[in-house]
Scaffold this motif. Structure first.
Motif, PDB file in Angstrom:
ATOM      1  N   SER A   9       0.832  -1.200   0.000  1.00 27.06           N
ATOM      2  CA  SER A   9       0.000   0.000   0.000  1.00 27.06           C
ATOM      3  C   SER A   9       0.871   1.256   0.000  1.00 27.06           C
ATOM      4  O   SER A   9       0.613   2.213  -0.741  1.00 27.06           O
ATOM      5  CB  SER A   9      -0.928  -0.008   1.213  1.00 27.06           C
ATOM      6  N   LEU A  10       1.928   1.259   0.826  1.00 25.88           N
ATOM      7  CA  LEU A  10       2.855   2.393   0.856  1.00 25.88           C
ATOM      8  C   LEU A  10       3.556   2.557  -0.495  1.00 25.88           C
ATOM      9  O   LEU A  10       3.712   3.668  -0.992  1.00 25.88           O
ATOM     10  CB  LEU A  10       3.893   2.205   1.967  1.00 25.88           C
ATOM     11  N   LYS A  11       3.959   1.443  -1.077  1.00 30.55           N
ATOM     12  CA  LYS A  11       4.609   1.472  -2.386  1.00 30.55           C
ATOM     13  C   LYS A  11       3.670   2.096  -3.418  1.00 30.55           C
ATOM     14  O   LYS A  11       4.083   2.929  -4.237  1.00 30.55           O
ATOM     15  CB  LYS A  11       4.992   0.051  -2.804  1.00 30.55           C
ATOM     16  N   SER A  12       2.417   1.730  -3.378  1.00 28.81           N
ATOM     17  CA  SER A  12       1.421   2.258  -4.306  1.00 28.81           C
ATOM     18  C   SER A  12       1.254   3.773  -4.133  1.00 28.81           C
ATOM     19  O   SER A  12       1.153   4.515  -5.118  1.00 28.81           O
ATOM     20  CB  SER A  12       0.095   1.539  -4.074  1.00 28.81           C
ATOM     21  N   ILE A  13       1.253   4.235  -2.891  1.00 29.05           N
ATOM     22  CA  ILE A  13       1.132   5.672  -2.619  1.00 29.05           C
ATOM     23  C   ILE A  13       2.318   6.418  -3.221  1.00 29.05           C
ATOM     24  O   ILE A  13       2.154   7.454  -3.862  1.00 29.05           O
ATOM     25  CB  ILE A  13       1.032   5.926  -1.097  1.00 29.05           C
ATOM     26  N   ILE A  14       3.529   5.867  -3.033  1.00 27.74           N
ATOM     27  CA  ILE A  14       4.734   6.506  -3.578  1.00 27.74           C
ATOM     28  C   ILE A  14       4.706   6.504  -5.100  1.00 27.74           C
ATOM     29  O   ILE A  14       5.024   7.505  -5.743  1.00 27.74           O
ATOM     30  CB  ILE A  14       6.006   5.822  -3.031  1.00 27.74           C
ATOM     31  N   GLU A  15       4.291   5.385  -5.701  1.00 25.23           N
ATOM     32  CA  GLU A  15       4.214   5.306  -7.162  1.00 25.23           C
ATOM     33  C   GLU A  15       3.221   6.333  -7.709  1.00 25.23           C
ATOM     34  O   GLU A  15       3.479   6.973  -8.728  1.00 25.23           O
ATOM     35  CB  GLU A  15       3.857   3.887  -7.607  1.00 25.23           C
ATOM     36  N   ASP A  16       2.072   6.486  -7.049  1.00 24.33           N
ATOM     37  CA  ASP A  16       1.087   7.484  -7.477  1.00 24.33           C
ATOM     38  C   ASP A  16       1.676   8.885  -7.415  1.00 24.33           C
ATOM     39  O   ASP A  16       1.469   9.706  -8.317  1.00 24.33           O
ATOM     40  CB  ASP A  16      -0.174   7.426  -6.607  1.00 24.33           C
ATOM     41  N   LYS A  17       2.408   9.158  -6.352  1.00 23.18           N
ATOM     42  CA  LYS A  17       3.035  10.484  -6.184  1.00 23.18           C
ATOM     43  C   LYS A  17       4.060  10.734  -7.291  1.00 23.18           C
ATOM     44  O   LYS A  17       4.136  11.813  -7.859  1.00 23.18           O
ATOM     45  CB  LYS A  17       3.688  10.545  -4.801  1.00 23.18           C
TER      46      LYS A  17
END
Length: 121
Positions: A109-117
């Motif tokens: 989930s954290l990885k996904s947030i960073i990728e979106d950013k």
């Protein structure tokens, strides 16, 4: 400027309440509740640090925050990265990912947030 642990606890109650009289703040604390004089002292210090303001309503003061939770914690995290991780967000991320007890799903989930950013930059 930073809040003490006691001030941070009180600030969290005030952030969640938006505005509050002394009674509201005392009611927000779990048992055993602090003395009103303790909360009053914390509020006075927080006013001096320009984290809290108030409006006088009759004989009472209605307190409110002057700093958003997001701004406070953003500065706090930046200070941690600067002081403890040689001003390196990568060192902080490495420590955060390896020394916390997050599940694989939480890390994904954290990885996904960073990728979106990253995509938005």
């Amino acid at each position: 400027m930073k809040l003490s642990p006691g001030e941070e606890e009180l600030m969290n109650y005030l952030w969640s309440l938006k505005k509050a009289f002394m009674k509201d703040l005392l009611d927000a604390y779990p048992e055993p509740k602090p003395a009103a004089t303790t909360v009053s002292t914390l509020l006075k210090r927080m006013q001096e640090k320009q984290f809290v303001g108030y409006l006088t309503k009759g004989n009472s003061r209605e307190y409110f925050t002057l700093v958003t939770k997001e701004n406070y914690f953003s500065k706090h995290i930046k200070g941690l990265i600067k002081n403890f991780f040689d001003d390196s967000p990568a060192q902080f991320a490495s420590f955060f990912a390896s020394k916390t007890e997050f599940s694989k799903e939480e890390l994904e989930s954290l990885k996904s947030i960073i990728e979106d950013k990253l995509e938005k930059k």
